[in-house]
Design a protein around this motif. Structure first.
Motif, PDB file in Angstrom:
ATOM      1  N   ASP A   1       0.833  -1.202   0.000  1.00  0.00           N
ATOM      2  CA  ASP A   1       0.000   0.000   0.000  1.00  0.00           C
ATOM      3  C   ASP A   1       0.868   1.252   0.000  1.00  0.00           C
ATOM      4  O   ASP A   1       1.962   1.267   0.578  1.00  0.00           O
TER       5      ASP A   1
ATOM      6  N   GLU B   1      -2.807   4.955  -1.919  1.00  0.00           N
ATOM      7  CA  GLU B   1      -3.671   3.974  -2.573  1.00  0.00           C
ATOM      8  C   GLU B   1      -3.325   2.565  -2.098  1.00  0.00           C
ATOM      9  O   GLU B   1      -2.146   2.256  -1.857  1.00  0.00           O
TER      10      GLU B   1
ATOM     11  N   GLY C   1       0.679   0.472  -4.639  1.00  0.00           N
ATOM     12  CA  GLY C   1      -0.156   1.675  -4.589  1.00  0.00           C
ATOM     13  C   GLY C   1       0.679   2.947  -4.561  1.00  0.00           C
ATOM     14  O   GLY C   1       1.806   2.968  -4.050  1.00  0.00           O
TER      15      GLY C   1
END
Length: 508
Positions: free
Chosen positions: A17, A146, A122
């Protein structure tokens, strides 16, 4: 413990992430509000498949199917960006083919060193220093990182061999590869001795090629009978297919011609996953075990039948090694011709494909599950939704500005959306309220947005005026002629000022 050969594995990958951005204000002595200085969050790590020649099976993925890359770190004050997440590289053997769970081909990994990003990390969120602008000089929010991509993929190993040996169980394929190369497969006198493909390297003069021993095929292998369905994929890349025929078999109803016909029928029913055509590959017939007198007679008898079909025929004996030298050089000749006929692989060219002028990057459609609702789909709007902290009013207002500039509000209005209509973007559903372009938005305190404020409190100016009225009473209006209040509107909609427009003396 005997080693295991695994040529198919299902893996579950999760990329890292992205780190959240930081909302911070620079502070030092004599500068209590020195401007935004929040850093950006670090990007999440990618999960990458790398072709490694030293890896030969998918055994590691069979026992450890779950893999996750590192997360990005959060941004910090003083314009310090967060560290990127640790990427994860997974080594796969040459010839690995990557599919989705639905059977869609994703990547074909053949050349050593080839890299394929199987799961994208992300993006890190922007800090408030990167979000500052003329209209928003000190943002009181930052963007969220993200989430990393999660994928379930199927890995299949398809041997990269030049020659594929086909034949019924106990036809002598393992013995043939053992005498032509340094491979040492398990050899026994019972069917299905070979449970895994064996790979050998053969040198014939100046030509070096590889040979794969595919486990024994039987009629119905393309439909799942025996072991053939699991290992037919290993012949897809072969330059030449060799039918190894047992001329000394004692099974009733079998002969060399019928054996070859039965295997060819299975090859015709099998659909290669890589889109190649097996019927276009050259064939060679090897009549094995001619050291047995009856087998030698049978080989001489059926030789003409195969030659009439245009097939090259070789009579060999793995026990006495008769005919093996001629076979190895003949296969080298066929492999060389096949390699020369293949197109030259050119370096991949980078092609830039700009978006069309009328491509907005999103779509607006009615929600099939709710009447009067709408669904907005698109990479950019959905990414902005994931980056927004909905607990911060100013961040929500910034999202509204971005969607408006992209044209989402105009598209909703054209589709018939009304104020209060439910609109779904990604995982978030909200009631649509048309907003004002970002340049005309007047922002209040940090972390707030006047468009989202629902405040019924009386302001300080209104409270001051109310106190004055209670103390001094309401102001008396100034009366004009005929006691008409100045500034009133007559029946014709004109403003009455206390003067007669028909009186010429008033111009003086």
């Amino acid at each position: 413990m005997a080693s295991r050969f695994v040529d198919r594995a299902v893996i579950h990958l999760t990329a890292g992430d992205g780190g959240n951005g930081c909302a911070s204000v620079h502070r030092e002595k004599f500068k209590p509000l020195g401007g935004p200085d929040g850093g950006n969050g670090g990007n999440g790590g990618d999960v990458t498949l790398v072709v490694d020649p030293s890896v030969h099976t998918l055994l590691d993925f069979h026992f450890r199917p779950h893999a996750r890359a590192g997360n990005g770190k959060m941004g910090m004050g003083s314009n310090r960006n967060g560290a990127a997440g640790q990427p994860l590289e997974m080594r796969v053997p040459a010839g690995t083919v990557v599919f989705t769970e639905d059977g869609e081909l994703v990547a074909d990994l053949v050349n050593p060193g080839t890299r394929f990003v199987a799961a994208q990390g992300g993006r890190g969120g922007l800090g408030n220093a990167a979000l500052a602008s003329r209209a928003r000089k000190a943002p009181g929010f930052a963007l969220l990182g993200e989430p990393g991509e999660s994928r379930n993929l199927v890995l299949e190993l398809r041997s990269v061999a030049d020659v594929g040996l086909l034949g019924f169980p106990s036809a002598g394929k393992s013995s043939l590869i053992s005498v032509l190369s340094a491979a040492k497969p398990k050899i026994a006198d019972y069917p299905f001795t070979t449970l895994v493909p064996n790979l050998g390297v053969i040198t014939a003069g100046s030509t070096v090629y590889t040979m794969a021993d595919v486990p024994g095929l039987i009629p119905g292998a393309s439909e799942g009978r025996g072991l053939g369905l699991d290992f037919l994929r290993h012949i897809e890349r072969c330059a030449v297919l060799v039918h190894v025929v047992d001329c000394a078999t004692l099974e009733p109803g079998r002969d060399p011609v019928s054996d070859v016909d039965a295997l060819e029928a299975e090859l015709a029913r099998y659909t290669p996953g890589l889109g190649g055509k097996l019927d276009e590959r050259p064939r060679v017939v090897v009549l094995n075990k001619i050291d047995v007198p009856e087998a030698a007679e049978l080989a001489e008898f059926v030789r003409a039948d195969f030659e009439e079909r245009g097939l090259r025929v070789f009579e060999v004996s793995t026990a006495s090694r008769k005919g093996l030298r001629e076979l190895s050089f003949a296969l080298a000749e066929v492999v060389t011709a096949y390699r020369e006929a293949q197109p030259v692989l050119e370096p991949e060219k980078i092609v830039l494909r700009p978006l069309a002028v009328d491509d907005t990057g999103f779509t607006v459609s009615p929600d099939p599950e709710e009447e009067g609702a709408f669904v907005v789909r698109g990479a950019r709007p959905e990414r902005w939704i994931r980056q927004t902290n909905f607990a911060n009013d100013e961040a929500v207002g910034y999202l509204a500005d971005r969607l408006n500039r992209l044209g989402v509000e105009d598209a909703l209005a054209k589709r018939g959306a009304k104020p209060g209509s439910p609109v779904t973007i990604g995982d978030i559903q909200f009631e649509w309220e048309p907003s004002t372009p970002g340049a005309a938005v007047h922002l209040s305190g940090r972390g707030t947005d006047v468009r989202l404020e629902r405040n019924d409190r009386v302001g300080a100016a209104e409270r001051k005026e109310a106190r004055r009225i209670r103390r001094d009473g309401p102001d008396e209006p100034e009366d004009g002629p005929d006691d008409e209040p100045a500034g009133l509107t007559d029946d014709l909609g004109e403003v009455w000022t206390g003067e007669d427009p028909a009186d010429p003396e008033q111009d003086r």
